[in-house]
Design an enzyme around this catalytic site. Structure first.
Site, PDB file in Angstrom:
ATOM      1  N   GLU A  47      -5.695  -8.718  -0.566  1.00 51.77           N
ATOM      2  CA  GLU A  47      -6.401  -8.230   1.006  1.00 51.77           C
ATOM      3  C   GLU A  47      -7.771  -7.764   0.567  1.00 51.77           C
ATOM      4  O   GLU A  47      -7.709  -6.993  -0.338  1.00 51.77           O
ATOM      5  CB  GLU A  47      -5.657  -6.967   1.174  1.00 51.77           C
ATOM      6  CG  GLU A  47      -3.936  -7.077   2.327  1.00 51.77           C
ATOM      7  CD  GLU A  47      -3.870  -5.706   3.150  1.00 51.77           C
ATOM      8  OE1 GLU A  47      -4.911  -5.593   3.730  1.00 51.77           O
ATOM      9  OE2 GLU A  47      -2.897  -5.346   2.640  1.00 51.77           O
ATOM     10  N   GLN A  61      -7.772 -10.922   7.389  1.00 51.79           N
ATOM     11  CA  GLN A  61      -6.646 -11.580   7.158  1.00 51.79           C
ATOM     12  C   GLN A  61      -6.792 -13.216   7.892  1.00 51.79           C
ATOM     13  O   GLN A  61      -8.107 -13.835   7.098  1.00 51.79           O
ATOM     14  CB  GLN A  61      -5.745 -11.490   8.481  1.00 51.79           C
ATOM     15  CG  GLN A  61      -4.803 -10.193   8.103  1.00 51.79           C
ATOM     16  CD  GLN A  61      -4.025  -9.910   8.711  1.00 51.79           C
ATOM     17  OE1 GLN A  61      -3.300 -10.119   9.437  1.00 51.79           O
ATOM     18  NE2 GLN A  61      -3.686  -7.708   8.301  1.00 51.79           N
ATOM     19  N   GLU A  80       0.829  -1.425  -0.015  1.00 50.38           N
ATOM     20  CA  GLU A  80       0.284   0.318   0.278  1.00 50.38           C
ATOM     21  C   GLU A  80       1.132   1.104   0.101  1.00 50.38           C
ATOM     22  O   GLU A  80       0.547   2.212   1.317  1.00 50.38           O
ATOM     23  CB  GLU A  80      -0.954   0.129   1.201  1.00 50.38           C
ATOM     24  CG  GLU A  80      -1.916  -1.277   1.322  1.00 50.38           C
ATOM     25  CD  GLU A  80      -3.003  -1.214   1.705  1.00 50.38           C
ATOM     26  OE1 GLU A  80      -2.860  -0.296   2.895  1.00 50.38           O
ATOM     27  OE2 GLU A  80      -4.489  -1.611   1.528  1.00 50.38           O
TER      28      GLU A  80
END
Ligand code: AHR
Length: 501
Positions: free
Chosen positions: A292, A352, A173
């Site tokens: 993600e 996660q 990111e």
């Protein structure tokens, strides 16, 4: 009752599904590592301190690849701190999560854990505070057979054979203001290019993922991808996408429609990759790593309060979202979206895996249980491997806050390698069942072997350590196939797995 039709044909194929679509993510964050996968002294810990109840729960999910060690954490991480004798490893302040990282678990330990869990490692390097030199060093440490400074150090640290890590993330990111060492698209594209080049010179067999935008809501989304790909297109293999959704206002129809945005996001990034390919007259195709994705919003307020009280502790209980039934439905639809885009999304990581926005929860010193979102992921990972089929769906639609014409029935279909078919459906309707006329004529003689369903009357129902079976799948009666067609009822608000052999 609502009605829909789904036509499948064995020759309407989207693409082979890469098994890595069912990847996940463990970050040095909160209780993911310490108190999650690793808890020496726990009655169920093995000789290395890994919780065997967690390993069993991960194995049931069938996760083929786990991204590690971050996330935002990686942008301030020095990989050297995490290798060598544990008692000599430094404690460091992690500026991403305001926690103290003890480095008790590092590259060697995580590799051992991943092996036990049946997964390969997808390793992220720090391109926030560090650069190409440390990137090539860690590839040399992990993957070079021996006879050089870092490969010999690995051997001295007890690992003779290379770890053989195949997929590497070039930072995390890097467009985000919250990121240590944030960069402009140009700066990032340059450093990603030089790092990828040098990493591949050390080990030409690796694949690398360049950071796309940290969300499609970033003001720079689109231009970030375009500008950074200008700099690194020829040396990278995937662009990353990250996306989390939430339902803070309690708008269930709007929440369940968020995968319309996910689909647009995937198509936009694919188009940008192909535009750069065209502009560069390149023969190479860059694919996507959706590394993600999940629901994330329940724990945000709680995290602010934790940080007000106790910054810098080890293993703060951060990002511990407790998932409800509607979250499981959206996760199901997100999986459906990934399957429908299997021609370009080759890697995806549910973010996660344990305790931190996770399907698996533990209590430190206590039990381990599955959250609601565990089940659609487990079903898709078990029954969604093979070839993604293009389903022709006629479904009733609804309008909601952000989208018009949202299909009530969200569908993906898979031709499994044993010649069977799995159809995944979410019925998004809050109150009405939907009768689906499923046309399977092209497959010849198929029998329905199972109808798995996840439903609860309360969209806010959750699983807890005390009540772990509140939201769990059940089976419905299978339907007879007549002349290649089956009439299947999808209960209002439900996740369905229709299995045929
Ligand atoms: O998964 C939690 C965090 O979300 C990750 O560290 C970061 O990459 C993203 O913003």
């Amino acid at each position: 009752m609502k009605q829909a039709t789904i036509i499948l044909d064995k020759d309407y194929r989207i693409s082979r599904i890469d098994d890595r679509l069912y990847g996940s993510f463990i970050e040095h964050l909160g209780r993911a590592v310490y108190g999650g996968i690793y808890e020496p002294g726990h009655p169920l810990a093995d000789e290395s301190g890994f919780r065997t109840d967690v390993i069993d729960a991960v194995k049931k999910l069938g996760v083929p690849i786990v991204r590690y060690p971050g996330g935002n954490f990686v942008s301030g991480f020095a990989w050297e701190d995490s290798v060598g004798p544990v008692e000599q490893r430094p404690k460091r302040l992690d500026l991403a999560w305001f926690t103290t990282e003890t480095n008790e678990v590092g590259l060697h330990e995580f590799s051992r854990w991943a092996q036990k869990a049946g997964a390969e490692m997808m390793y992220a390097i720090n391109l926030g505070t560090r650069g190409p030199e440390q990137a090539r060093d860690v590839v040399e440490y992990a993957n070079h057979p021996g006879g050089s400074r870092f490969s010999d150090l690995r051997i001295a640290n007890g690992q003779k054979d290379p770890f053989g890590i195949k997929v590497w993330c070039l930072g995390n990111e890097m467009d985000g203001p919250w990121q240590m060492g944030r960069k402009t698209a140009y700066e990032y594209g340059r450093i990603a290019n030089e790092s990828a080049k040098m990493m591949k010179w050390v080990d030409p067999s690796i694949e690398v993922v360049a950071c796309g935008s940290s969300s499609s809501e970033m003001p720079t989304f689109g231009s970030w991808e375009l500008e950074m790909l200008e700099e690194c297109y020829e040396n990278i293999d995937y662009v990353s996408l990250h996306r989390y959704y939430g339902n803070p206002t309690g708008d269930t129809p709007g929440f369940l429609a968020r995968t319309m945005d996910m689909d647009d996001f995937i198509h936009s990034v694919t188009s940008i990759c192909d535009a750069v390919k065209g502009k560069k007259h390149s023969k190479k195709q860059v694919n996507l790593s959706f590394d993600e994705w999940n629901v994330w919003y329940h724990s945000r307020q709680q995290d602010e309060e934790i940080w007000k009280r106790e910054k810098w502790d080890r293993a703060l209980p951060l990002l511990e979202d407790i998932y409800n039934f509607e979250d499981a439905l959206l996760v199901g639809s997100m999986l459906i979206t990934l399957l429908r885009n299997a021609d370009r999304v080759k890697i995806a990581c549910l973010a996660q895996l344990v305790n931190v926005i996770a399907p698996i929860m533990t209590r430190t010193g206590g039990g381990c249980w599955a959250q609601t979102i565990y089940y659609p992921f487990m079903h898709a990972s078990r029954y969604g491997r093979g070839t993604s089929l293009k389903a022709i769906v006629k479904s009733p639609v609804y309008d909601c806050s952000d989208y018009e014409s949202v299909p009530v029935v969200d569908t993906a279909a898979v031709l499994t390698d044993d010649g069977g078919v799995t159809v995944f459906c979410v019925n998004r309707d809050l109150t009405e069942d939907c009768l689906v006329d499923l046309d399977l004529r092209s497959f010849g003689d198929l029998q329905m072997k199972e109808h798995l369903v996840l439903h609860h009357d309360d969209v806010k129902a959750v699983n807890t350590e005390e009540e772990p079976n509140n939201v769990i799948p059940s089976t419905l009666l299978v339907t007879r196939i007549e002349n290649g067609r089956a009439q299947i009822k999808l209960p209002a608000l439900s996740w369905n797995v229709l299995r045929f052999s």
